[in-house]
Design a protein around this motif. Structure first.
Motif, short mmCIF file in Angstrom:
data_model
loop_
_atom_site.label_atom_id
_atom_site.label_comp_id
_atom_site.label_asym_id
_atom_site.label_seq_id
_atom_site.Cartn_x
_atom_site.Cartn_y
_atom_site.Cartn_z
N ASP A 1 -23.06 44.44 -14.53
CA ASP A 1 -22.51 45.05 -15.74
C ASP A 1 -22.06 46.48 -15.47
N GLU A 2 -22.89 47.23 -14.75
CA GLU A 2 -22.54 48.62 -14.43
C GLU A 2 -21.33 48.68 -13.50
N GLY B 1 -9.33 41.02 0.55
CA GLY B 1 -9.97 39.96 1.33
C GLY B 1 -11.14 40.38 2.20
N SER B 2 -11.45 41.67 2.24
CA SER B 2 -12.58 42.15 3.05
C SER B 2 -13.66 42.72 2.14
N GLN B 3 -14.92 42.48 2.52
CA GLN B 3 -16.01 43.00 1.71
C GLN B 3 -15.96 44.52 1.69
N HIS B 4 -16.08 45.06 0.49
CA HIS B 4 -15.97 46.50 0.30
C HIS B 4 -17.33 47.12 -0.06
N VAL C 1 -20.80 50.10 -6.98
CA VAL C 1 -19.40 50.35 -6.66
C VAL C 1 -19.14 51.83 -6.86
N ASP C 2 -18.74 52.50 -5.80
CA ASP C 2 -18.42 53.92 -5.87
C ASP C 2 -16.94 54.05 -6.27
N VAL D 1 -25.52 40.65 -5.27
CA VAL D 1 -24.49 40.88 -6.26
C VAL D 1 -24.78 42.16 -7.03
N PRO D 2 -23.75 42.81 -7.51
CA PRO D 2 -22.36 42.44 -7.38
C PRO D 2 -21.83 42.73 -5.98
#
Length: 79
Positions: free
Chosen positions: A17-18, A60-63, A68-69, A53-54
């Protein structure tokens, strides 16, 4: 054209959610779309990502995973 950002989540995940708010904000700011995928709807994805998760993919590449910054996501989308 498919979205550049894929956001893997699961229902009831507070970190999801965040992170969703960050992904929504950055994508809106940059005119990008994102696809949200519930990993629990796919046993392979649930096995692959488990409790990480998340998970955010860009092009297409894992970030990122867990958090999430916004600065880092913005930079990845403007390269």
């Amino acid at each position: 054209m498919s979205p550049r950002v894929t956001f893997y989540t699961r229902t009831g995940c507070h970190l999801c959610d965040e992170a969703r708010l960050v992904v929504e904000q950055v994508c809106a700011e940059l005119g990008e779309e994102f696809a949200e995928v519930d990993i629990d709807a796919d046993p392979e994805l649930a096995a692959r990502f488990g409790e990480e998760v998340p998970v955010t993919f860009v092009d297409g590449s894992q970030h990122d995973f867990w958090r999430v910054d916004p600065t880092r996501l913005r930079a990845a989308l403007t390269r």
